[in-house]
Structures are given as structure tokens and as C-alpha cells.
Design an enzyme around this catalytic site. Sequence first.
Site, PDB file in Angstrom:
ATOM      1  N   TYR A  53       0.651  -2.954   0.619  1.00  0.00           N
ATOM      2  CA  TYR A  53       1.442  -1.727   0.776  1.00  0.00           C
ATOM      3  C   TYR A  53       1.744  -1.452   2.244  1.00  0.00           C
ATOM      4  CZ  TYR A  53       0.826  -0.489  -4.188  1.00  0.00           C
ATOM      5  OH  TYR A  53       0.850  -0.484  -5.561  1.00  0.00           O
ATOM      6  N   ALA A 213       9.683   7.235 -12.369  1.00  0.00           N
ATOM      7  CA  ALA A 213      10.633   6.133 -12.159  1.00  0.00           C
ATOM      8  C   ALA A 213      10.983   5.994 -10.673  1.00  0.00           C
ATOM      9  CB  ALA A 213      11.885   6.335 -13.009  1.00  0.00           C
TER      10      ALA A 213
HETATM   11  N1  LIG Z   1       0.857  -2.040  -9.804  1.00  0.00           N
HETATM   12  C1  LIG Z   1       2.097  -2.126  -9.385  1.00  0.00           C
HETATM   13  O1  LIG Z   1       2.761  -3.176  -9.481  1.00  0.00           O
HETATM   14  C2  LIG Z   1       2.736  -0.916  -8.772  1.00  0.00           C
HETATM   15  C3  LIG Z   1       4.105  -0.907  -8.482  1.00  0.00           C
HETATM   16  C4  LIG Z   1       4.643   0.267  -7.937  1.00  0.00           C
HETATM   17  C5  LIG Z   1       3.826   1.355  -7.669  1.00  0.00           C
HETATM   18  N2  LIG Z   1       2.490   1.296  -7.934  1.00  0.00           N
HETATM   19  C6  LIG Z   1       1.597   2.448  -7.683  1.00  0.00           C
HETATM   20  O2  LIG Z   1       2.146   3.585  -8.326  1.00  0.00           O
HETATM   21  C7  LIG Z   1       2.286   4.639  -7.381  1.00  0.00           C
HETATM   22  C8  LIG Z   1       3.414   5.524  -7.776  1.00  0.00           C
HETATM   23  O3  LIG Z   1       4.653   4.806  -7.747  1.00  0.00           O
HETATM   24  P1  LIG Z   1       5.957   5.544  -7.243  1.00  0.00           P
HETATM   25  O4  LIG Z   1       5.769   5.983  -5.839  1.00  0.00           O
HETATM   26  O5  LIG Z   1       7.130   4.706  -7.564  1.00  0.00           O
HETATM   27  O6  LIG Z   1       5.852   6.848  -8.186  1.00  0.00           O
HETATM   28  P2  LIG Z   1       6.780   8.019  -8.617  1.00  0.00           P
HETATM   29  O7  LIG Z   1       5.882   9.193  -8.627  1.00  0.00           O
HETATM   30  O8  LIG Z   1       7.505   7.633  -9.842  1.00  0.00           O
HETATM   31  O9  LIG Z   1       7.880   8.168  -7.478  1.00  0.00           O
HETATM   32  C9  LIG Z   1       7.568   8.707  -6.227  1.00  0.00           C
HETATM   33  C10 LIG Z   1       8.878   8.939  -5.484  1.00  0.00           C
HETATM   34  O10 LIG Z   1       9.572  10.028  -6.121  1.00  0.00           O
HETATM   35  C11 LIG Z   1       9.888  10.989  -5.142  1.00  0.00           C
HETATM   36  N3  LIG Z   1       9.836  12.342  -5.740  1.00  0.00           N
HETATM   37  C12 LIG Z   1       8.789  12.930  -6.352  1.00  0.00           C
HETATM   38  N4  LIG Z   1       9.120  14.196  -6.745  1.00  0.00           N
HETATM   39  C13 LIG Z   1      10.395  14.379  -6.334  1.00  0.00           C
HETATM   40  C14 LIG Z   1      11.313  15.471  -6.446  1.00  0.00           C
HETATM   41  N5  LIG Z   1      10.949  16.615  -7.036  1.00  0.00           N
HETATM   42  N6  LIG Z   1      12.570  15.318  -5.944  1.00  0.00           N
HETATM   43  C15 LIG Z   1      12.945  14.159  -5.341  1.00  0.00           C
HETATM   44  N7  LIG Z   1      12.129  13.083  -5.209  1.00  0.00           N
HETATM   45  C16 LIG Z   1      10.858  13.200  -5.696  1.00  0.00           C
HETATM   46  C17 LIG Z   1       8.806  10.844  -4.086  1.00  0.00           C
HETATM   47  O11 LIG Z   1       9.260  11.354  -2.842  1.00  0.00           O
HETATM   48  P3  LIG Z   1       8.308  12.362  -2.000  1.00  0.00           P
HETATM   49  O12 LIG Z   1       7.187  11.550  -1.470  1.00  0.00           O
HETATM   50  O13 LIG Z   1       9.243  12.854  -0.942  1.00  0.00           O
HETATM   51  O14 LIG Z   1       7.869  13.454  -2.917  1.00  0.00           O
HETATM   52  C18 LIG Z   1       8.642   9.325  -4.046  1.00  0.00           C
HETATM   53  O15 LIG Z   1       9.633   8.730  -3.245  1.00  0.00           O
HETATM   54  C19 LIG Z   1       2.428   3.923  -6.049  1.00  0.00           C
HETATM   55  O16 LIG Z   1       2.084   4.747  -4.949  1.00  0.00           O
HETATM   56  C20 LIG Z   1       1.455   2.789  -6.214  1.00  0.00           C
HETATM   57  O17 LIG Z   1       0.145   3.256  -5.951  1.00  0.00           O
HETATM   58  C21 LIG Z   1       1.936   0.194  -8.490  1.00  0.00           C
END
Ligand SMILES: NC(=O)c1ccc[n+]([C@@H]2O[C@H](COP(=O)([O-])OP(=O)(O)OC[C@H]3O[C@@H](n4cnc5c(N)ncnc54)[C@H](OP(=O)(O)O)[C@@H]3O)[C@@H](O)[C@H]2O)c1
Length: 300
Positions: A53, A213
Site C-alpha cells: 500500500y 465501490a
Molecule cells: N484485499 C484486496 O485486494 C483489497 C483491495 C482494495 C482494498 N482493500 C482494502 O479495503 C479498504 C477499503 O477499500 P476502498 O478504499 O476502496 O473502500 P471504500 O470505502 O469503498 O472507498 C473509499 C473511497 O471512497 C471515498 N468516499 C467515502 N465516502 C465518501 C463520500 N461520502 N463522498 C465521496 N467520496 C467518499 C473515500 O474518500 P475519503 O477518504 O475522502 O472519504 C475513498 O476514496 C482498503 O483501504 C484496503 O484496506 C483490499
Amino acid sequence: MDKIKLTDNLEVSRLVHGHWRLADWKLSNKELLKFTQQVIDLGITTFDHADIYGDYSCERIFGEALKLKKELRKDIQLITKCGIKLISNQFPTRKIKYYDYSYNYIVSSVENSLKNFGTDYIDLLLLHRPAPYFNPEEVAKAFAHLKKEGKVLHLGVSNFNVQQYEMLNTYVEGKLVTNQVEISPFCLEHFENGNMDYFLKERIKPMAWSPLAGGEVFKPTDVKGIRIVNALLEVAFELNVDSIDKIMYSWLLKHPSKIIPVIGSGKIERIKQGIAALDIDMSLEQWYKIYNAATGVELP
Ligand SMILES: NC(=O)c1ccc[n+]([C@@H]2O[C@H](COP(=O)([O-])OP(=O)(O)OC[C@H]3O[C@@H](n4cnc5c(N)ncnc54)[C@H](OP(=O)(O)O)[C@@H]3O)[C@@H](O)[C@H]2O)c1
């Protein structure tokens, strides 16, 4: 907040905080410590990382913040992953991206993660992705060694299918404790490939990455996305809930497999939306309204 028992001696919080985007948050060590403390105070005690990461920087950034309050380590559960080798300036001789699950690589990756975090144990190590070149005996040997040394307490996987999970499970000491996969109305793959049935059969509690997503729900790019958002808005209106992210989390939390959402936001107010979702009582009809909007067809 409730805890979820993944196995006899590993409990994680009902919601997990994911640190994939941590380097983008541009927080000082002090700010990150404060943010982490706020997250913990909300009841989220489990933090999800991977060696790669932030181009191999996020574990170290978190470790620097943890150093400011060492006693925090005993109150949290650290998850990290290994196996993906990225093209990166950190590894100038590497010419292509590939996966490595050899004994030596797993052990050295974990040693490095421990150094980055400034800790002497990882609560849960996940193999980041299944690999076409994979020797389960090497994985089992690496885990046995790391477990014996107290460096890794539990092993799980990420993005595995049923066959891959079962295959590895026959090699490792104890049992794999979870499979972290992408689940949201934008990604129904694991309802369709047998994984969800397998989780229920084996009492495996899956973790859901990108529960919103990756933010796409706030700016849908295609017809499917717009359909999903419209369904989320309808359900939000019916439940008198003020935002669709709460409905997204609630949709995951309602599932009987006890899906654990891994929240990816770097903003405390947005993390609180996940907490608020724990109190939403979505009906089965509303759950299917969202599911059907995602598939675009009625159930047979
Ligand atoms: N195992 C794997 O292969 C894998 C792959 C991908 C991810 N992961 C894990 O899963 C975690 C979560 O994934 P993700 O970050 O894609 O999760 P997510 O919670 O689906 O998306 C987070 C994104 O959405 C934005 N967001 C959240 N609330 C919002 C709102 N009200 N308006 C506009 N944008 C908003 C956040 O921005 P802000 O920060 O500005 O709120 C951030 O950029 C990662 O941190 C990682 O630990 C694992």
C-alpha cells in the site's frame, strides 16, 4: 461495537478500517495518531494494511504514528498482506509485476512489515491474491515458522475462490481464518461464484473490501451504477436515512455470513456513517431491491 470472532483466539471489530489510501491522506504522525484514536474510540480496533500500500509506504507511516503511543498496540488488531511484487522505485531491478509465495519471500515480507509497524507480531496475515504459480507447502512452512516465532498469529487469504481456499486449507496448520474479497452492490461476484455459500457452510466470516465501490457510488459512471444509486436512494427514503453510504454498509451488514466491511475513508465523519449503519434495520425486500438493481434483472 460488537466484535466478530474469526477463530477461537482472534476477534476483530464489526467494521475494519482500511489503510490502502493512507499515504494520500497526508497526515502528520500526530494527526494520524489522533485520527486513529478517534477511530478506536468509535469501536473500530482492526486496521487493514498490505506491504504494497502506498508504494510500500503505508505500513511505515502507520508505524511512525503508533510509535507516539506504544500502549495502543495491545488495543488493536493489525492485518497485513504479502505476495504481490510491484514495479517500484523501491525495487529498481524488478522488471515486471508478479506474485511470490515462496518461503523466503513470505518470511522476509513479514519481517519487513514488523519493522515498518514497529511491532513484534501481526494479528492476521493475508495472502493478497491467488497465484498461478503457487506452492502451498512453502506457504505452510512459512506460516508454521512465523507462528512458532510469534510473529504471525493467524493466516487468511484475499481474493481466493472456493477451490483455492480449500486447497490451501489442507496444507496449513490450524485453519485459514478469513477471505477478504470485494463485495458491494457494484461487485456481486462472490454471490455468484460459490464463495458466499462456502462462507456460510464453513462459518467463515468474510471481509468486504471497497464496500462503497471505492467511492464510485458517489459518482456512478454507467447505467448499472445509476440503477444502484436510485435503489439506494429509494431505500434511504423509506428508512428515513440521510445518506446512501449508510445504506451500502447496512446492505453488507445484514447478510447472514456476517460480512465485515473494510472502510476506506480517511475522514472521521465518513467513518461514522459505517457506525450509524449498525442501527439500520433494512427489510429483506429492501435488501433485494438493491440486489436486483445491481443485477438489472428480477429474480427467476
Ligand atoms: N484485499 C484486496 O485486494 C483489497 C483491495 C482494495 C482494498 N482493500 C482494502 O479495503 C479498504 C477499503 O477499500 P476502498 O478504499 O476502496 O473502500 P471504500 O470505502 O469503498 O472507498 C473509499 C473511497 O471512497 C471515498 N468516499 C467515502 N465516502 C465518501 C463520500 N461520502 N463522498 C465521496 N467520496 C467518499 C473515500 O474518500 P475519503 O477518504 O475522502 O472519504 C475513498 O476514496 C482498503 O483501504 C484496503 O484496506 C483490499
